[in-house]
Write a protein that holds these residues in place. Sequence first.
Motif, PDB file in Angstrom:
ATOM      1  N   GLN A 108      39.770   7.217  49.163  1.00 19.60           N
ATOM      2  CA  GLN A 108      38.419   6.724  48.860  1.00 19.60           C
ATOM      3  C   GLN A 108      38.452   5.707  47.730  1.00 19.60           C
ATOM      4  N   THR A 137      28.807   5.386  49.763  1.00 14.49           N
ATOM      5  CA  THR A 137      29.433   6.370  50.648  1.00 14.49           C
ATOM      6  C   THR A 137      29.002   7.804  50.311  1.00 14.49           C
ATOM      7  N   GLU A 208      34.882   5.439  52.416  1.00  9.48           N
ATOM      8  CA  GLU A 208      34.773   6.742  53.071  1.00  9.48           C
ATOM      9  C   GLU A 208      36.135   7.422  53.042  1.00  9.48           C
TER      10      GLU A 208
END
Length: 319
Positions: A108, A137, A208
Amino acid sequence: MREKPLLTIIVPCYNEEEVLAETMKQLGTILQDMKEKMMIQEASDLLFVDDGSKDRTWEIIEAASEQQPHINGVKLSRNFGHQNALLAGMKTAEGRADCIISIDSDLQDDVNVIPDFVEKYREGYEVVYGIRDERKTDTRFKRSSAHLFYSMMGKFGIHLIPDHADYRLLGSMALQEMNLFPENNIFLRGIVPLIGFKSEKVYYHRKERFAGESKYPLKKMLAFAADGLTSFSVAPIRLVTGLGGLMFVIAIIIGIYTFVQHLSGTAETGWSSLMLSIWVIGGVQMVSLGVVGEYIGRIYSEVKHRPRFIVEKDSYDAR
């Protein structure tokens, strides 16, 4: 400008078999690119810390370390928690690396800004924070709770870097001082700013999760917040003290009112007011005991001086 450093990228892992191969690939590509550009020394490496995983995480790390010289691994004897896994990696790298970068294994955090961290280090910065420039996100709840957390910590006098997690660079001096902190209830996001030294920020987009599930559900997030608060501030105890004083003042006022009502002959035994008083005072007492008990529990765990982590295997030693 500093000379090109020997860099170790520390990656704590817990049940990450689904994402680990891709993490090794992306970080390995970045590492090799920096070596070719003469930004870091050839001996720079990746250090994966297996925090007592129950899946094939360690098998993947061990196999990769045997085949690729830039990959190393440390296996903890059980699950000690994310912060202690980071500390295990830092302790392993201390005295060997000129600087370390810590990053989670879920991809991430943008690995492409790692060269920016190194450039800041070469410019003379001993601590470089990775800052999320947006949180698209994250869910709305997570964004709101994160902002509330940073705001609350600031009001309690705890200095944190907003929107910074554990994506950071530490130079050898900062790393050495970091490893001198002895407490068991470790909260790195609060400790690193205490170290001092010249610091800078690098901004990046948060992505993500590449694969797998988050290892920080709501329960762990709340526990993490409690660790941060109780590790750095006695404000909750002072709040309880203030609340107790307020209740005492209210009790005096109610006592005076009751006495006046008694003298005027209008006093009646009130079931509602009696029950309300019992529940309010009882609730305050239980909350107060809980807060004080939390601190006593922290003291209890600290005075035993148990090790924060235990290393079962270390690929550096194997080599």
